[in-house]
Design an enzyme around this catalytic site. Structure first.
Site, PDB file in Angstrom:
ATOM      1  N   HIS A  34       0.830  -1.205   0.000  1.00  0.00           N
ATOM      2  CA  HIS A  34       0.000   0.000   0.000  1.00  0.00           C
ATOM      3  C   HIS A  34       0.867   1.259   0.000  1.00  0.00           C
ATOM      4  O   HIS A  34       0.693   2.147  -0.847  1.00  0.00           O
ATOM      5  CB  HIS A  34      -0.922  -0.012   1.224  1.00  0.00           C
ATOM      6  CG  HIS A  34      -1.817   1.180   1.318  1.00  0.00           C
ATOM      7  ND1 HIS A  34      -3.131   1.168   0.890  1.00  0.00           N
ATOM      8  CD2 HIS A  34      -1.593   2.439   1.795  1.00  0.00           C
ATOM      9  CE1 HIS A  34      -3.664   2.353   1.095  1.00  0.00           C
ATOM     10  NE2 HIS A  34      -2.748   3.149   1.647  1.00  0.00           N
ATOM     11  N   GLU A  35       1.806   1.320   0.937  1.00  0.00           N
ATOM     12  CA  GLU A  35       2.651   2.509   1.030  1.00  0.00           C
ATOM     13  C   GLU A  35       3.591   2.621  -0.177  1.00  0.00           C
ATOM     14  O   GLU A  35       3.952   3.732  -0.586  1.00  0.00           O
ATOM     15  CB  GLU A  35       3.444   2.491   2.333  1.00  0.00           C
ATOM     16  CG  GLU A  35       2.575   2.460   3.593  1.00  0.00           C
ATOM     17  CD  GLU A  35       1.565   3.592   3.659  1.00  0.00           C
ATOM     18  OE1 GLU A  35       1.792   4.656   3.046  1.00  0.00           O
ATOM     19  OE2 GLU A  35       0.530   3.415   4.323  1.00  0.00           O
TER      20      GLU A  35
ATOM     21  N   HIS B  20       3.639   6.576  -6.875  1.00  0.00           N
ATOM     22  CA  HIS B  20       2.854   7.703  -7.385  1.00  0.00           C
ATOM     23  C   HIS B  20       3.702   8.982  -7.419  1.00  0.00           C
ATOM     24  O   HIS B  20       3.658   9.756  -8.381  1.00  0.00           O
ATOM     25  CB  HIS B  20       1.626   7.900  -6.493  1.00  0.00           C
ATOM     26  CG  HIS B  20       0.544   8.713  -7.103  1.00  0.00           C
ATOM     27  ND1 HIS B  20      -0.637   8.995  -6.450  1.00  0.00           N
ATOM     28  CD2 HIS B  20       0.438   9.328  -8.309  1.00  0.00           C
ATOM     29  CE1 HIS B  20      -1.405   9.729  -7.223  1.00  0.00           C
ATOM     30  NE2 HIS B  20      -0.768   9.961  -8.351  1.00  0.00           N
TER      31      HIS B  20
END
Length: 240
Positions: free
Chosen positions: A4-5, A11
């Site tokens: 997730h991180e 991004h």
């Protein structure tokens, strides 16, 4: 959590905007969690696991039946976790509505935890759970909201976790899974990765989130957002 991180990190790393203030995760909150939630889907894909998941001593690959068993265990409690996210989103909305204003004004001590006749965040939490919850509720007298910083940091937009889970699920299905149920190699396809990078990741907040979504899904009916686009997300729903 690691995947997730890592989604947030990718991004930002792959951001290619003219201005730093709109690069990477500096986009509309409604879409900021989508890349990170999308990364969670990769963790259960056999082609992805084959790249790194090996025994530290024997170098044997991770048995896929163990992966399937673990995913089944996660899905068993998925309904409770989804309800928890709904309740947190509803609580976040209550805290950032006009509800606290007249109550806080009546509290000379400015005590947000209750007492003094002002806004009681714990009472509101239990009211939200009583009104909307159906599974295990928080025990009376407890104040778990004080340990959850996202209720402050997201400022009324915590719903984006559920919203983006629906969107990420659709992107995974259409771009990286291609309806194969995992194992088809689409998740590690360079072409698919570049499609996501070019249409979503590199733009950050410099292009409208709905436009990014429309382009990566190749569905121009989504590009302007609005009721029809929101209804589409509702139809996609939150899947396992």
């Amino acid at each position: 959590t690691l995947f997730h991180e890592m989604g947030h990190a990718i991004h930002s790393i792959l951001g290619r905007t003219a201005h730093q203030v709109v690069s990477g995760t500096r986009c509309a909150t409604d879409f900021s969690e989508m890349p990170s939630i999308l990364m969670e889907f990769f963790l259960g894909d056999p082609a992805v696991l084959a790249l790194f998941a090996r025994h530290w001593r024997t170098d044997a690959p991770l048995p896929l039946d163990m992966v399937a068993e673990r995913l089944a265990l996660d899905r068993r409690a998925q309904g409770c976790e989804t309800e928890r996210q709904i309740l947190l989103a509803a609580l976040d909305q209550a805290y950032h509505s006009s509800l606290p204003l007249p109550l806080a004004a009546a509290d000379d001590d400015d005590d947000c935890g209750g007492g003094g006749g002002g806004f009681d965040s714990t009472r509101v939490l239990h009211e939200v759970h009583a009104r909307h919850g159906s599974s295990v509720r928080e025990p009376p007298g407890t104040s778990p909201q004080g340990f959850f910083g996202h209720l402050v940091e997201y400022g009324g937009t915590y719903y984006s976790y559920l919203f983006d889970r629906a969107i990420a699920g659709k992107v995974w299905q259409e771009v990286f899974d291609a309806g194969k149920g995992g194992g088809g190699g689409a998740a590690v396809s360079r072409e698919n990765g570049e499609r996501f990078r070019e249409e979503v990741l590199k733009w950050g907040g410099s292009r409208h989130g709905w436009t990014c979504l429309a382009r990566v899904l190749r569905d121009e009916t989504l590009k302007d957002g609005g009721p029809e686009a929101m209804a589409a997300v509702g139809r996609w729903g939150v899947k396992d």
